[in-house]
Design a protein around this motif. Structure first.
Motif, PDB file in Angstrom:
ATOM      1  N   TRP A  54       2.459-101.816  14.309  1.00  0.00           N
ATOM      2  CA  TRP A  54       2.402-100.627  13.453  1.00  0.00           C
ATOM      3  C   TRP A  54       3.762-100.356  12.819  1.00  0.00           C
ATOM      4  N   TRP A  55       4.443-101.456  12.415  1.00  0.00           N
ATOM      5  CA  TRP A  55       5.596-101.412  11.505  1.00  0.00           C
ATOM      6  C   TRP A  55       6.893-100.901  12.124  1.00  0.00           C
ATOM      7  N   CYS A  56       6.922-100.786  13.449  1.00  0.00           N
ATOM      8  CA  CYS A  56       8.131-100.194  14.033  1.00  0.00           C
ATOM      9  C   CYS A  56       9.059-101.206  14.700  1.00  0.00           C
ATOM     10  N   ASP A 112       9.967 -86.074  18.455  1.00  0.00           N
ATOM     11  CA  ASP A 112       9.566 -87.251  19.228  1.00  0.00           C
ATOM     12  C   ASP A 112       8.610 -88.218  18.568  1.00  0.00           C
ATOM     13  N   SER A 113       8.063 -87.879  17.391  1.00  0.00           N
ATOM     14  CA  SER A 113       7.179 -88.844  16.715  1.00  0.00           C
ATOM     15  C   SER A 113       7.157 -88.537  15.224  1.00  0.00           C
ATOM     16  N   GLY A 114       6.625 -89.465  14.465  1.00  0.00           N
ATOM     17  CA  GLY A 114       6.559 -89.279  13.013  1.00  0.00           C
ATOM     18  C   GLY A 114       5.751 -88.048  12.643  1.00  0.00           C
ATOM     19  N   SER A 115       4.624 -87.844  13.317  1.00  0.00           N
ATOM     20  CA  SER A 115       3.793 -86.679  13.007  1.00  0.00           C
ATOM     21  C   SER A 115       4.565 -85.385  13.253  1.00  0.00           C
ATOM     22  N   VAL A 116       5.237 -85.313  14.373  1.00  0.00           N
ATOM     23  CA  VAL A 116       5.980 -84.081  14.684  1.00  0.00           C
ATOM     24  C   VAL A 116       7.159 -83.928  13.717  1.00  0.00           C
ATOM     25  N   ALA A 146      -2.567 -90.265   0.621  1.00  0.00           N
ATOM     26  CA  ALA A 146      -1.444 -90.020   1.537  1.00  0.00           C
ATOM     27  C   ALA A 146      -1.888 -90.137   2.985  1.00  0.00           C
ATOM     28  N   TYR A 147      -0.963 -90.588   3.819  1.00  0.00           N
ATOM     29  CA  TYR A 147      -1.127 -90.500   5.272  1.00  0.00           C
ATOM     30  C   TYR A 147       0.183 -89.964   5.836  1.00  0.00           C
ATOM     31  N   HIS A 148       0.113 -88.843   6.542  1.00  0.00           N
ATOM     32  CA  HIS A 148       1.336 -88.257   7.101  1.00  0.00           C
ATOM     33  C   HIS A 148       1.269 -88.038   8.607  1.00  0.00           C
ATOM     34  N   GLY A 149       0.217 -88.508   9.271  1.00  0.00           N
ATOM     35  CA  GLY A 149       0.168 -88.373  10.723  1.00  0.00           C
ATOM     36  C   GLY A 149      -1.135 -87.760  11.200  1.00  0.00           C
ATOM     37  N   ASP A 150      -1.280 -87.651  12.505  1.00  0.00           N
ATOM     38  CA  ASP A 150      -2.562 -87.282  13.120  1.00  0.00           C
ATOM     39  C   ASP A 150      -2.596 -85.889  13.743  1.00  0.00           C
ATOM     40  N   MET A 215       5.579 -86.633  -0.174  1.00  0.00           N
ATOM     41  CA  MET A 215       5.106 -87.972  -0.520  1.00  0.00           C
ATOM     42  C   MET A 215       5.734 -89.052   0.347  1.00  0.00           C
ATOM     43  N   GLU A 216       4.977 -90.145   0.479  1.00  0.00           N
ATOM     44  CA  GLU A 216       5.515 -91.377   1.045  1.00  0.00           C
ATOM     45  C   GLU A 216       6.110 -92.110  -0.161  1.00  0.00           C
ATOM     46  N   PRO A 217       7.407 -92.089  -0.348  1.00  0.00           N
ATOM     47  CA  PRO A 217       7.978 -92.601  -1.597  1.00  0.00           C
ATOM     48  C   PRO A 217       7.755 -94.107  -1.766  1.00  0.00           C
ATOM     49  N   GLU A 251       9.553 -90.824   4.967  1.00  0.00           N
ATOM     50  CA  GLU A 251       9.993 -92.229   5.019  1.00  0.00           C
ATOM     51  C   GLU A 251       9.748 -92.822   6.418  1.00  0.00           C
ATOM     52  N   VAL A 252       8.723 -92.298   7.070  1.00  0.00           N
ATOM     53  CA  VAL A 252       8.405 -92.807   8.410  1.00  0.00           C
ATOM     54  C   VAL A 252       8.064 -94.298   8.342  1.00  0.00           C
ATOM     55  N   ALA A 253       7.303 -94.688   7.312  1.00  0.00           N
ATOM     56  CA  ALA A 253       6.964 -96.115   7.167  1.00  0.00           C
ATOM     57  C   ALA A 253       7.974 -96.854   6.294  1.00  0.00           C
ATOM     58  N   THR A 254       8.458 -96.196   5.239  1.00  0.00           N
ATOM     59  CA  THR A 254       9.304 -96.897   4.252  1.00  0.00           C
ATOM     60  C   THR A 254      10.761 -97.005   4.682  1.00  0.00           C
ATOM     61  N   LEU A 277      12.180 -89.496   9.155  1.00  0.00           N
ATOM     62  CA  LEU A 277      12.316 -90.881   9.621  1.00  0.00           C
ATOM     63  C   LEU A 277      11.685 -90.994  10.996  1.00  0.00           C
ATOM     64  N   SER A 278      11.029 -92.132  11.250  1.00  0.00           N
ATOM     65  CA  SER A 278      10.586 -92.376  12.625  1.00  0.00           C
ATOM     66  C   SER A 278      10.417 -93.873  12.838  1.00  0.00           C
ATOM     67  N   LYS A 279       9.193 -94.355  12.801  1.00  0.00           N
ATOM     68  CA  LYS A 279       8.882 -95.757  13.158  1.00  0.00           C
ATOM     69  C   LYS A 279      10.072 -96.697  13.418  1.00  0.00           C
ATOM     70  N   GLY A 280      10.798 -97.103  12.372  1.00  0.00           N
ATOM     71  CA  GLY A 280      11.884 -98.065  12.590  1.00  0.00           C
ATOM     72  C   GLY A 280      13.144 -97.468  13.204  1.00  0.00           C
TER      73      GLY A 280
HETATM   74  C1  LIG Z   1       2.981 -93.574  11.124  1.00  0.00           C
HETATM   75  C2  LIG Z   1       3.234 -92.553  10.112  1.00  0.00           C
HETATM   76  C3  LIG Z   1       3.331 -91.190  10.458  1.00  0.00           C
HETATM   77  C4  LIG Z   1       3.048 -90.689  11.852  1.00  0.00           C
HETATM   78  O1  LIG Z   1       3.947 -91.166  12.787  1.00  0.00           O
HETATM   79  P1  LIG Z   1       3.542 -91.118  14.352  1.00  0.00           P
HETATM   80  O2  LIG Z   1       4.794 -91.541  15.042  1.00  0.00           O
HETATM   81  O3  LIG Z   1       2.417 -92.090  14.519  1.00  0.00           O
HETATM   82  O4  LIG Z   1       3.144 -89.737  14.672  1.00  0.00           O
HETATM   83  C5  LIG Z   1       3.664 -90.298   9.465  1.00  0.00           C
HETATM   84  N1  LIG Z   1       3.906 -90.694   8.204  1.00  0.00           N
HETATM   85  C6  LIG Z   1       3.818 -91.989   7.841  1.00  0.00           C
HETATM   86  C7  LIG Z   1       4.137 -92.367   6.434  1.00  0.00           C
HETATM   87  C8  LIG Z   1       3.475 -92.966   8.764  1.00  0.00           C
HETATM   88  O5  LIG Z   1       3.363 -94.240   8.389  1.00  0.00           O
END
Ligand SMILES: *Cc1c(COP(=O)(O)O)cnc(C)c1O
Length: 432
Positions: A54-56, A112-116, A146-150, A215-217, A251-254, A277-280
């Motif tokens: 999942w890209w991290c 602690d996570s991208g969603s938060v 768009a996807y910004h988290g759960d 936005m997810e740029p 920019e969680v994914a980008t 910022l998160s994932k990476g």
């Molecule tokens: C994965 C993702 C999130 C959510 O991050 P989590 O750590 O899974 O909560 C938010 N925004 C984007 C763009 C993502 O790709």
């Protein structure tokens, strides 16, 4: 053979897997370790991870420097609350993030996570307007696809139709949506005019109640790897200023090289008001996130009333282990010229996927796109990809499509040979 870790006798694990149909799911392969871009399953099978988990996992698995950073920090301080206390790893990471991100993002809120991290961004934007005497600006503007988290706040700003959360529509707050941009990455200023006009139309009608544009740029990731032009970001920045709307880049994914520069914002020379910022961030080694804000946003919170405190504080914010491994991740990124590696991976992806006329001409293929260390083969229907994961596994590659999008976001340590192996398998699916 009855160790407490023995599992062979228990077919139904209590682990509830994400996004899984419980009735039809098959037992998940059991991962026992990994090295570089590959992970290992019990029994010894190794799989080249085309998705870097999942890209991290941008450094791949079991990177010696990252592992050592966690071990050393664990020996000193595993955790302490950030409420009323601080510590060196948090302070050093915040400084490092300010240094590498676009100019004037000078303040860092950890979670602690991208969603938060996104929840923090949205709350910050709404409170910012409240503190400036504009409490009516309490809704958000997001983009289709768009996807910004759960979490609930994030679900409410995901694509309301195809964003996999439509069943919760009645439970979620209502926000505004503009059409997803359609101009490709290479598009010039004229070619993004239509996309910007669509954005402007929503802002003109609703700006009085909009706190922020999210936005997810450049790359809408989970919503179908939709790519757009840096000119769209620049235009959005101008419009946000015009309508007194904050610009939030998710920019969680980008972030951290995925689009070919350190951050997607760097392609456009744009500074958002808030950036997540998160994932990476930790190289995937621990869950963590950072929400960065400019002076303008931060300074609005300086004041005398009780309303001026930012009432948010995840238990594990600024976790020292996560901060230590994130710092090491940044050091490796720089010292080992990851941007150079990403550009080499990009060259392979272009040559193997974009320059392949047979792939583009295949009746199942709708589009092929590449940006940085990201590539996607978009098909016409999810049915075109049924079975691709099993088929790839037989060839030693871990691929997990999203809907009708077959993609790769490899670890940056992936060799050119392994990158080619991944693209061969992706293309092979349409020829086998
Ligand atoms: C994965 C993702 C999130 C959510 O991050 P989590 O750590 O899974 O909560 C938010 N925004 C984007 C763009 C993502 O790709």
């Amino acid at each position: 053979m009855s160790s407490p870790f023995s599992h062979s006798a228990s077919p139904a694990s209590p682990v509830w897997h994400p996004y899984a149909h419980l009735k039809t799911q098959r037992p998940a392969p059991r991962v026992v370790g990994g090295e570089g871009p590959r992970f290992t399953l019990e029994g010894g099978e190794t799989l080249l991870d085309a998705t870097c988990s999942w890209w991290c996992m941008i450094h791949g698995y079991r990177h010696p420097r990252l592992v050592r950073a966690i071990q050393q920090q664990a020996d000193t301080l595993c955790h302490v609350m950030l409420g009323g206390l601080t510590h060196e790893p948090a302070d050093r990471l915040a400084r490092a993030l300010v240094r590498v991100t676009p100019e004037s993002l000078n303040h860092v809120f950890f979670s602690d996570s991208g969603s938060v991290g996104m929840e923090v961004a949205m709350k910050m934007a709404v409170q910012y307007h409240q503190l400036r005497g504009k409490p009516g600006k309490h809704r958000l503007l997001s983009l289709m696809k768009a996807y910004h988290g759960d979490t609930a706040g994030c679900m409410a700003v995901c694509d309301p139709e195809e964003g996999m959360h439509s069943l919760f529509a009645g439970y979620l707050p209502r926000h505004h949506f503009a059409p997803a941009p359609t101009a490709p990455f290479e598009a010039g200023p004229e070619a993004v005019e239509q996309d910007l006009a669509a954005l402007r139309a929503v802002l003109e009608r609703h700006h009085h109640e909009i706190a922020a544009l999210l936005m997810e740029p450049l790359l809408q990731a989970a919503g179908g790897l939709n790519m757009t032009s840096p000119h769209y970001l620049a235009g959005a920045r101008e419009m946000c200023d015009e309508f007194d709307v904050l610009l939030v880049f998710d920019e969680v994914a980008t972030g951290f090289g995925r689009t070919g520069k350190m951050f997607a914002a760097d392609h456009a020379g744009v500074t958002p008001d808030i950036m997540v910022l998160s994932k990476g961030l930790t190289g995937g080694y621990l869950g963590h996130a950072a929400t960065l804000a400019t002076d303008r946003v931060h300074d609005a919170f300086i004041g005398d009333s009780e309303m001026h405190a930012f009432m948010h504080g995840p238990t594990f914010m600024g976790n020292p282990l996560a901060c230590a491994v994130a710092l090491e991740s940044l050091a490796v990124f720089k010292e080992e010229d990851y941007l150079g590696r990403i550009s080499a991976l990009n060259a392979v992806l272009r040559e193997a996927l974009i320059d392949d006329d047979r792939l583009a001409a295949h009746p199942a293929v709708a589009d092929v796109r590449v940006l940085g260390a990201t590539a996607v083969i978009e098909t016409h229907a999810a049915a075109d990809l049924v079975g691709v994961g099993d088929w790839a596994r037989q060839q030693g590659v871990w691929l997990r499509p999203i809907g009708r999008w077959l993609y790769t976001m490899p670890a940056y340590v992936t060799s050119e040979g392994d990158m080619r192996r991944i693209t061969d398998v992706m293309k092979g699916w349409f020829r086998h």
